[in-house]
Design a protein around this motif. Structure first.
Motif, PDB file in Angstrom:
ATOM      1  N   GLN A  29       0.836  -1.033   0.038  1.00 27.19           N
ATOM      2  CA  GLN A  29       0.048   0.081   0.013  1.00 27.19           C
ATOM      3  C   GLN A  29       0.907   1.197   0.122  1.00 27.19           C
ATOM      4  O   GLN A  29       1.928   1.097   0.409  1.00 27.19           O
ATOM      5  N   ASN A  30       0.256   2.340  -0.403  1.00 27.44           N
ATOM      6  CA  ASN A  30       0.790   3.540  -0.123  1.00 27.44           C
ATOM      7  C   ASN A  30       0.703   4.140   0.896  1.00 27.44           C
ATOM      8  O   ASN A  30      -0.560   4.239   1.509  1.00 27.44           O
ATOM      9  N   PRO A  31       1.764   4.314   1.784  1.00 27.49           N
ATOM     10  CA  PRO A  31       1.519   4.698   3.081  1.00 27.49           C
ATOM     11  C   PRO A  31       0.530   6.032   3.357  1.00 27.49           C
ATOM     12  O   PRO A  31       0.766   6.924   2.699  1.00 27.49           O
ATOM     13  N   GLY A  32      -0.278   6.046   4.063  1.00 29.48           N
ATOM     14  CA  GLY A  32      -1.264   6.865   4.411  1.00 29.48           C
ATOM     15  C   GLY A  32      -2.344   7.176   3.500  1.00 29.48           C
ATOM     16  O   GLY A  32      -3.255   7.972   3.580  1.00 29.48           O
ATOM     17  N   HIS A  33      -2.439   6.180   2.472  1.00 32.81           N
ATOM     18  CA  HIS A  33      -3.580   6.157   1.479  1.00 32.81           C
ATOM     19  C   HIS A  33      -4.380   5.017   1.626  1.00 32.81           C
ATOM     20  O   HIS A  33      -3.701   3.787   1.924  1.00 32.81           O
ATOM     21  N   CYS A  34      -5.468   4.675   1.096  1.00 35.17           N
ATOM     22  CA  CYS A  34      -6.030   3.553   0.927  1.00 35.17           C
ATOM     23  C   CYS A  34      -6.327   3.082  -0.701  1.00 35.17           C
ATOM     24  O   CYS A  34      -6.761   1.880  -0.980  1.00 35.17           O
ATOM     25  N   GLU A  35      -6.112   4.107  -1.755  1.00 29.66           N
ATOM     26  CA  GLU A  35      -6.459   3.535  -2.929  1.00 29.66           C
ATOM     27  C   GLU A  35      -5.260   2.569  -3.384  1.00 29.66           C
ATOM     28  O   GLU A  35      -4.139   2.491  -3.030  1.00 29.66           O
ATOM     29  N   TYR A  36      -5.860   1.447  -4.079  1.00 24.81           N
ATOM     30  CA  TYR A  36      -5.189   0.621  -4.344  1.00 24.81           C
ATOM     31  C   TYR A  36      -4.266  -0.324  -3.399  1.00 24.81           C
ATOM     32  O   TYR A  36      -3.427  -1.076  -3.684  1.00 24.81           O
ATOM     33  N   ARG A  37      -4.892  -0.318  -2.099  1.00 19.53           N
ATOM     34  CA  ARG A  37      -4.212  -1.050  -1.152  1.00 19.53           C
ATOM     35  C   ARG A  37      -4.721  -2.361  -1.254  1.00 19.53           C
ATOM     36  O   ARG A  37      -5.798  -2.872  -1.611  1.00 19.53           O
ATOM     37  N   ILE A  38      -3.421  -3.511  -0.992  1.00 14.72           N
ATOM     38  CA  ILE A  38      -3.990  -4.948  -1.215  1.00 14.72           C
ATOM     39  C   ILE A  38      -3.330  -5.708  -0.246  1.00 14.72           C
ATOM     40  O   ILE A  38      -2.072  -5.357   0.095  1.00 14.72           O
ATOM     41  N   ARG A  39      -3.839  -6.580   0.315  1.00 12.74           N
ATOM     42  CA  ARG A  39      -3.328  -7.713   1.140  1.00 12.74           C
ATOM     43  C   ARG A  39      -3.579  -9.076   0.659  1.00 12.74           C
ATOM     44  O   ARG A  39      -4.598  -9.302   0.218  1.00 12.74           O
ATOM     45  N   PHE A  40      -2.310  -9.617   0.917  1.00 15.24           N
ATOM     46  CA  PHE A  40      -2.379 -11.306   0.334  1.00 15.24           C
ATOM     47  C   PHE A  40      -2.209 -11.923   1.857  1.00 15.24           C
ATOM     48  O   PHE A  40      -1.205 -11.787   2.358  1.00 15.24           O
ATOM     49  N   LEU A  41      -3.015 -12.606   2.264  1.00 20.64           N
ATOM     50  CA  LEU A  41      -3.009 -13.476   3.579  1.00 20.64           C
ATOM     51  C   LEU A  41      -3.003 -14.825   3.030  1.00 20.64           C
ATOM     52  O   LEU A  41      -4.170 -15.438   2.457  1.00 20.64           O
ATOM     53  N   PHE A  42      -2.092 -15.461   3.500  1.00 16.05           N
ATOM     54  CA  PHE A  42      -1.940 -16.980   3.153  1.00 16.05           C
ATOM     55  C   PHE A  42      -2.320 -17.732   4.400  1.00 16.05           C
ATOM     56  O   PHE A  42      -1.567 -17.704   5.411  1.00 16.05           O
ATOM     57  N   GLU A  43      -3.182 -18.683   4.524  1.00 12.87           N
ATOM     58  CA  GLU A  43      -3.392 -19.663   5.328  1.00 12.87           C
ATOM     59  C   GLU A  43      -2.680 -20.872   4.903  1.00 12.87           C
ATOM     60  O   GLU A  43      -3.404 -21.866   4.169  1.00 12.87           O
ATOM     61  N   GLU A  44      -1.511 -21.077   5.160  1.00 13.27           N
ATOM     62  CA  GLU A  44      -0.636 -22.024   4.754  1.00 13.27           C
ATOM     63  C   GLU A  44      -1.193 -23.612   5.239  1.00 13.27           C
ATOM     64  O   GLU A  44      -0.873 -24.317   4.436  1.00 13.27           O
ATOM     65  N   ASP A  45      -1.632 -23.825   6.336  1.00  8.11           N
ATOM     66  CA  ASP A  45      -2.092 -24.933   6.878  1.00  8.11           C
ATOM     67  C   ASP A  45      -3.197 -25.501   6.261  1.00  8.11           C
ATOM     68  O   ASP A  45      -3.640 -26.841   6.051  1.00  8.11           O
ATOM     69  N   HIS A  46      -4.208 -24.645   5.446  1.00  7.11           N
ATOM     70  CA  HIS A  46      -5.278 -24.864   4.687  1.00  7.11           C
ATOM     71  C   HIS A  46      -5.080 -24.706   3.167  1.00  7.11           C
ATOM     72  O   HIS A  46      -6.218 -24.727   2.377  1.00  7.11           O
ATOM     73  N   TYR A  47      -3.994 -24.286   2.802  1.00 10.79           N
ATOM     74  CA  TYR A  47      -3.497 -24.004   1.305  1.00 10.79           C
ATOM     75  C   TYR A  47      -4.640 -22.833   0.795  1.00 10.79           C
ATOM     76  O   TYR A  47      -5.216 -22.948  -0.173  1.00 10.79           O
ATOM     77  N   ARG A  48      -5.037 -21.789   1.776  1.00  9.44           N
ATOM     78  CA  ARG A  48      -5.786 -20.829   1.123  1.00  9.44           C
ATOM     79  C   ARG A  48      -5.147 -19.310   1.129  1.00  9.44           C
ATOM     80  O   ARG A  48      -4.423 -19.109   2.190  1.00  9.44           O
TER      81      ARG A  48
END
Length: 194
Positions: A29-48
């Motif tokens: 993300q662009n610090p201090g902004h929410c435009e085009y903010r993206i999070r990839f969260l990997f649950e590796e024990d469930h392959y999600r």
């Protein structure tokens, strides 16, 4: 979607990575902004994989390789990744009526579903209009051709099930945008090396 132009939207973004064992989080993300903010969260024990942020939400899973370390295998193959998606907020495809109509007319003329226009132009045009009406009557930009339209098309072509649901189908580019964000974040975390 013009990915070169979209890349500009990420130019001030900062990638951060957190490793909690079976949970790994990549924020971009662009610090201090929410435009085009993206999070990839990997649950590796469930392959999600959970993707969230300003670009919409998505959940994908696989039985072996939906892990942070192996996700790079997907970034250049959105078709393979698409097969792993179980739910998503933003449409992956939209359906264009004019494109569907053009494709339908082309198939009708190619396979001779209507009167030959060289023999009788007026009758040909009337039959084409009737075909379009029957097949695209309930067409919409979110789902494309309806079941009723497919049934009408099957009267002309019994093999229509192979292509009917792709009439007018166009990618929104959202999967490519997610992959671009992941690649840019990875490049940044790796000190500019890909």
């Amino acid at each position: 979607m013009n990915l070169l132009r979209q890349k500009e939207n990420f130019k001030n973004h900062v990638a951060t990575f957190q490793d909690f064992g079976n949970i790994k989080i990549l924020d971009f993300q662009n610090p201090g902004h929410c435009e085009y903010r993206i999070r990839f969260l990997f649950e590796e024990d469930h392959y999600r994989l959970h993707i969230s942020g300003d670009l919409g939400d998505l959940i994908a899973y696989n039985f072996t390789n939906m892990r942070y370390e192996t996700f790079g295998d997907f970034v250049n193959n959105t078709g393979y990744f698409e097969e792993k998606i179980c739910c998503h907020e933003r449409p992956i495809y939209v359906y264009d009526y004019e494109s569907a109509k053009s494709e339908l007319i082309s198939k009708a003329n190619e396979y001779g579903w209507v009167t030959d226009e060289e023999i009788n132009q007026e009758e040909h045009d009337t039959e084409i209009e009737q075909l379009i009406y029957e097949v695209l009557e309930d067409f919409n930009d979110r789902t494309g051709i309806s079941q009723k339209g497919v049934e009408a098309l099957s009267e002309y072509d019994s093999d229509c099930y192979e292509y009917a649901y792709d009439l007018g189908k166009e990618s929104t580019g959202i999967l490519e945008l997610y992959m671009l964000a992941f690649k840019l974040a990875q490049k940044q975390l790796n000190g500019g090396a890909e």
